[in-house]
Structure formats: C-alpha cells, structure tokens
Design an enzyme around this catalytic site. Sequence first.
Site, PDB file in Angstrom:
ATOM      1  N   HIS A   1      30.512  42.879  43.907  1.00 35.11           N
ATOM      2  CA  HIS A   1      29.170  42.855  44.294  1.00 35.11           C
ATOM      3  C   HIS A   1      28.312  42.517  43.200  1.00 35.11           C
ATOM      4  O   HIS A   1      28.670  41.218  42.328  1.00 35.11           O
ATOM      5  CB  HIS A   1      28.673  44.009  45.426  1.00 35.11           C
ATOM      6  CG  HIS A   1      27.374  43.800  45.881  1.00 35.11           C
ATOM      7  ND1 HIS A   1      26.891  42.280  45.906  1.00 35.11           N
ATOM      8  CD2 HIS A   1      25.878  44.395  46.733  1.00 35.11           C
ATOM      9  CE1 HIS A   1      25.570  43.018  46.669  1.00 35.11           C
ATOM     10  NE2 HIS A   1      25.559  43.457  46.722  1.00 35.11           N
TER      11      HIS A   1
ATOM     12  N   ASP B   1      26.516  33.720  40.268  1.00 30.40           N
ATOM     13  CA  ASP B   1      26.986  34.160  38.678  1.00 30.40           C
ATOM     14  C   ASP B   1      28.090  33.497  38.375  1.00 30.40           C
ATOM     15  O   ASP B   1      28.219  33.332  37.003  1.00 30.40           O
ATOM     16  CB  ASP B   1      27.863  35.677  39.544  1.00 30.40           C
ATOM     17  CG  ASP B   1      27.310  36.667  40.269  1.00 30.40           C
ATOM     18  OD1 ASP B   1      26.492  37.057  39.675  1.00 30.40           O
ATOM     19  OD2 ASP B   1      28.088  36.989  40.518  1.00 30.40           O
TER      20      ASP B   1
ATOM     21  N   SER C   1      24.926  46.518  49.085  1.00 28.50           N
ATOM     22  CA  SER C   1      23.145  46.860  48.608  1.00 28.50           C
ATOM     23  C   SER C   1      21.727  47.157  49.354  1.00 28.50           C
ATOM     24  O   SER C   1      21.499  48.257  49.896  1.00 28.50           O
ATOM     25  CB  SER C   1      23.085  46.314  47.590  1.00 28.50           C
ATOM     26  OG  SER C   1      22.627  45.299  47.182  1.00 28.50           O
TER      27      SER C   1
HETATM   28  N1  HAX Z   1      39.164  31.697  43.525  1.00 37.13           N
HETATM   29  C1  HAX Z   1      40.039  31.750  43.953  1.00 37.13           C
HETATM   30  N2  HAX Z   1      40.313  32.339  45.547  1.00 37.13           N
HETATM   31  C2  HAX Z   1      38.844  32.358  46.010  1.00 37.13           C
HETATM   32  C3  HAX Z   1      37.858  32.213  45.738  1.00 37.13           C
HETATM   33  C4  HAX Z   1      38.022  31.339  43.830  1.00 37.13           C
HETATM   34  N3  HAX Z   1      36.718  31.707  43.385  1.00 37.13           N
HETATM   35  N4  HAX Z   1      37.059  32.245  46.422  1.00 37.13           N
HETATM   36  C5  HAX Z   1      37.947  32.970  47.801  1.00 37.13           C
HETATM   37  N5  HAX Z   1      38.857  32.696  47.404  1.00 37.13           N
HETATM   38  C6  HAX Z   1      40.122  32.937  48.126  1.00 37.13           C
HETATM   39  C7  HAX Z   1      40.499  34.168  48.805  1.00 37.13           C
HETATM   40  O1  HAX Z   1      41.033  34.505  47.571  1.00 37.13           O
HETATM   41  C8  HAX Z   1      40.249  33.870  49.949  1.00 37.13           C
HETATM   42  O2  HAX Z   1      42.098  34.645  49.704  1.00 37.13           O
HETATM   43  P1  HAX Z   1      43.417  34.786  50.444  1.00 37.13           P
HETATM   44  O3  HAX Z   1      43.353  34.054  52.235  1.00 37.13           O
HETATM   45  O4  HAX Z   1      44.414  35.132  49.484  1.00 37.13           O
HETATM   46  O5  HAX Z   1      42.567  36.468  50.626  1.00 37.13           O
HETATM   47  C9  HAX Z   1      40.412  32.709  51.195  1.00 37.13           C
HETATM   48  O6  HAX Z   1      40.173  32.360  49.471  1.00 37.13           O
HETATM   49  C10 HAX Z   1      39.200  32.855  51.821  1.00 37.13           C
HETATM   50  O7  HAX Z   1      38.440  33.667  51.063  1.00 37.13           O
HETATM   51  P2  HAX Z   1      37.037  33.208  51.268  1.00 37.13           P
HETATM   52  O8  HAX Z   1      36.437  34.034  53.024  1.00 37.13           O
HETATM   53  O9  HAX Z   1      36.076  31.529  50.641  1.00 37.13           O
HETATM   54  O10 HAX Z   1      35.776  34.254  50.441  1.00 37.13           O
HETATM   55  P3  HAX Z   1      35.683  35.711  50.927  1.00 37.13           P
HETATM   56  O11 HAX Z   1      34.408  36.029  51.702  1.00 37.13           O
HETATM   57  O12 HAX Z   1      36.713  36.837  51.490  1.00 37.13           O
HETATM   58  O13 HAX Z   1      35.454  36.189  49.397  1.00 37.13           O
HETATM   59  C11 HAX Z   1      34.047  35.738  47.498  1.00 37.13           C
HETATM   60  C12 HAX Z   1      34.152  35.716  48.357  1.00 37.13           C
HETATM   61  C13 HAX Z   1      33.045  35.523  45.922  1.00 37.13           C
HETATM   62  C14 HAX Z   1      34.531  37.313  46.890  1.00 37.13           C
HETATM   63  C15 HAX Z   1      35.237  35.337  46.758  1.00 37.13           C
HETATM   64  O14 HAX Z   1      35.031  33.967  46.685  1.00 37.13           O
HETATM   65  C16 HAX Z   1      35.976  35.677  45.193  1.00 37.13           C
HETATM   66  O15 HAX Z   1      36.764  36.088  45.428  1.00 37.13           O
HETATM   67  N6  HAX Z   1      34.701  34.725  43.944  1.00 37.13           N
HETATM   68  C17 HAX Z   1      35.537  35.152  42.622  1.00 37.13           C
HETATM   69  C18 HAX Z   1      34.582  36.328  42.438  1.00 37.13           C
HETATM   70  C19 HAX Z   1      33.048  35.869  42.379  1.00 37.13           C
HETATM   71  O16 HAX Z   1      32.908  34.556  42.079  1.00 37.13           O
HETATM   72  N7  HAX Z   1      32.248  37.227  42.458  1.00 37.13           N
HETATM   73  C20 HAX Z   1      31.114  36.855  43.052  1.00 37.13           C
HETATM   74  C21 HAX Z   1      30.203  36.455  44.111  1.00 37.13           C
HETATM   75  C22 HAX Z   1      29.068  36.310  44.383  1.00 37.13           C
HETATM   76  C23 HAX Z   1      28.270  37.677  44.735  1.00 37.13           C
HETATM   77  O17 HAX Z   1      28.385  37.928  46.454  1.00 37.13           O
HETATM   78  N8  HAX Z   1      27.794  38.155  43.908  1.00 37.13           N
HETATM   79  O18 HAX Z   1      26.747  39.508  44.646  1.00 37.13           O
END
Ligand code: HAX
Length: 445
Positions: A271, A372, A241
């Site tokens: 996001h 979150d 954003s």
């Molecule tokens: N559960 C399961 N697996 C997870 C995970 C979780 N909570 N967090 C990370 N991983 C996995 C990723 O899916 C990724 O797997 P692949 O290699 O198979 O694709 C691996 O671990 C590496 O990911 P990362 O580098 O640690 O995390 P990213 O930067 O790619 O993604 C996310 C960050 C927040 C999107 C991710 O941690 C996630 O999907 N979390 C769950 C959803 C969530 O809580 N979203 C809210 C985020 C808060 C925010 O920023 N709000 O605006």
Amino acid sequence: MGMKERLAAKIPAWRERVNRLKRDYGPFKVGEVTVEQIFGGIRGVQISVSDISYVDPNEGVRLRGYTIPETLSLLPKVPGSVYPMMGGLYFLLMVDEMPTMEDALEVEAEWKARGEVPGHVFDLIHAMPLSTHPMTLFSQAVMALQSQSVFAAEYSNGLAKKDYWEYYLEDSLNMTAKLPAIGAYIYNYKYQNGMYIPPNPDLDWSANFAHMIGKGDNKEYQDLCRLFFVLHSDHEGANVSAHTSHLVASALSDIYLASAAGLNGLAGPLHGLANQECIRWLLNTYNHFGRLPTRDELAQYVQDILASGLVVPGYGHAVLRVTDPRFTAQLEFAERFMPDDELLQLVKLGTEVIPGILLATGKAKNPYPNVDAINGTLQYHYGVTQFDFYTVLFGISRLVGLTTHAVWSRIFGKPIERPKSLTTKMLEEMVEGLPPMGNGSGAKG
Ligand code: HAX
C-alpha cells in the site's frame, strides 16, 4: 456561516437520502460474492459507500465529484501560488461544496489555532530508537494525541448518537491541524539531528511543513507540498487504510485510534510503502547504467526484471486502468520546475517503454504508471532523499481524507461492522456435487 454550520445544514438531506435507501430498498441485492473473491482479498466486492471520493477505473479519483485537474484548478490558491490551499481541500471533502477563498482561509485559521502539539508527543518520539521506521513514529504520535480526544471524553459523559459527528469533527480538526508539525518533527528527529523550527503563522498548512523541515526559502518545494498533499488526500473508501480506519471507527473508537489504525495499514509495502520501493527501483536502474539508459537498454533491463519474477514498481493498479491522473499532475509540475532532472528523464522514458512490455506479458491488467512512479522523484529532487519518510508524507495527507470519512460515518449513524466468516468445510459443502466451474477470472494458480 462557518464550516461546521455549513456541514450541519447539509446533514438532514443526506440522512434522508440514506434512510430512504435503507427503508425502501434494504433487501435490494447489490452484488454477489464468489469463492474466488473470498480467497482473493474480497477484490471488487462492493462493501461500502463513500461520497467523499470515488476511483473510476478509466479516469482516476474524483474528490467530491471533481476530477484531479478540476480539483486543482477550482480550489482556492495560496496567494502568489498556482497551487491550492489544503484548507480548501478539507472544506471540499468535509462539506461537499467547492470552497471560496474565505472558506479555505477559515479552515487554515482553524488549523493554526489548533496546531500546537503537546510536549508528550515529542517526548514519545524521542523515547524511540532513532532506527525506528518513521511510519511507526507517526502512528505512535497520532496515538499519543488520543489523550486529547473530545469525542472519547464526551462519550463517557453520555452523548446522543445524532451528535457524535460534531465531536468527531472537533477531533478531526484538532488532529489534522497538528500533522505537518508532527511530520516535520519526525523528519528532523531522524535525519536532521533533532533540529526544531516552529511553524510560521504566515504560511499555509502545506507550506508550513516545508518550512518546518528547513525549506522555508524554497517556494518550489512549498508548492510541491501543496500539490502532493491535495493529490494524496483520498482514494475512496475501501483501500486498506481507508477500510481499516473505517472499521476501527465503526466500534466508536475515536478519530485518533482509527487514524493510527489506518496509518498502520498505509505502512504496508503493498500500500503506502510502495512509493519507497519505486524510488529505490528508479535509482537502482539509473545506477545500474551509471547514466540515463537508452530506450533499448531500458527495455532489456525491464524484460530481465520480469523474467526473474519481479514486478516493475510504479506500474499497475488494483482499480485504475489508465495512467493515474495524480501521476500526470506531478509530471506537469516536474516538467515546469525541474525539466532537466535526470531521474525525471528516466521516469518519462519508463512511461514510453514499460507499458508495452507489461501489455505483452498479457498479465498486468493495467500497464500504465501509478502515482508512485513519480512521487519520490520530485521529493528527491528537492533534497528529501530519505525514502522511508515518503509514506509519512502520504499519511499526513491521507488522514485528511480518512477523518472526513469518519465524520460522515457518524453523520450517517453507521453501525459497528460485523461481516461473517465461514470455514473451508462450509464452502466445500456449498459446492458439493457441482461440476468444476474453472478458476474464475483472476484466481491465481
Ligand atoms: N510488474 C510486473 N507484473 C505486474 C505488474 C507490474 N508492475 N502489475 C501487475 N503485474 C502482474 C501481477 O503481479 C499479477 O501477476 P500474477 O498473476 O503472476 O500474480 C498480474 O500482473 C495481474 O495483476 P493485476 O490484477 O493487474 O494487479 P493487482 O491488482 O493484483 O496488483 C499492484 C496491483 C499495484 C499490486 C501491481 O500492479 C503491482 O505489483 N505493481 C507494482 C508495485 C507498485 O507499483 N505498487 C504501487 C501501487 C500504487 C498504490 O496503490 N499505492 O498505494
């Protein structure tokens, strides 16, 4: 001296700092970009500067240099509450100075004077089907305010570049003043049969939102609003954003156009919309057991989720490598005011069980709770049970940060953004003849 004058007094020194960097160190290389980053969401590429906030992987966001606990403790409090006035936070972000009580009250007074929402904004909301997502209504309402942009009007009359910021500030104050009323209107339109409660001039910006959705008697919910809006106001300059609204404003689109663009990014499930998924997951987990699960039951449940290829909502972060301090601040609130809430118990159990399981997968770079993981639990406790509204709450707060960025971008005279795209063939030609270098640190597949 008022906020605008205090800001104006700081501008020459800030402009000189930036000019010196550009003038004396323009060719200095900050970093390099890899193939992996180009195909991987330009992750980690240092492409912008924000002095308004910075997310440190190991301590979370600092707002104008202050950590979340410092910000909450130092900002002037609403009389009778231990939670801060949002007017003070706006002053801190905008002026780069911790406000006095008088400063904070002055912003609150400005907001009250500018808070009336023009009727056509409400008409627009009414013209939309009730099933419209509240973020769509919110973004459209902000767009509808654009007809009042002072910058757009003055620009077409001819405006010196060095003065742009003054009109962006004017637009920022005018728009942020109206956000609680717009948010409340959307909430009431969607979920409370179009009930209308006018703002209470005796309440601060944050508590007025609570009042306008019918929670004027609930002092705890008013405090939660004060806390929530401060916590979500900014998270540095390159998240979806922030970057989107910055990009749009770089074309000298006014604050309203840039803010709506930022909100549209915030509305994405990766996001801002993630908070909706997190509360849904918590409730589904609770309902799956019909009660608070035991430690072992929750552990097995989470293992099964991971085994089925799903993520655990509320855990992990693209930048943070510790528990988000915004999570901790809300946990402290919850333990103080709603310690017996069953969902809160589940959130706490999750923090004990889930990080170890995620760590064991060896994948998630951050196994700890993000903001979150708890946001929705608090709203839910106080009766704001409509998940799809939670991102609007986030947006009300975040526009305070985004518009501050826009004002400062004009202060620095930042030009229109125009990075360069390449073709796949060009990249192939660049690596032609090189031995394979592996798939980098985080490339998928
Ligand atoms: N559960 C399961 N697996 C997870 C995970 C979780 N909570 N967090 C990370 N991983 C996995 C990723 O899916 C990724 O797997 P692949 O290699 O198979 O694709 C691996 O671990 C590496 O990911 P990362 O580098 O640690 O995390 P990213 O930067 O790619 O993604 C996310 C960050 C927040 C999107 C991710 O941690 C996630 O999907 N979390 C769950 C959803 C969530 O809580 N979203 C809210 C985020 C808060 C925010 O920023 N709000 O605006």
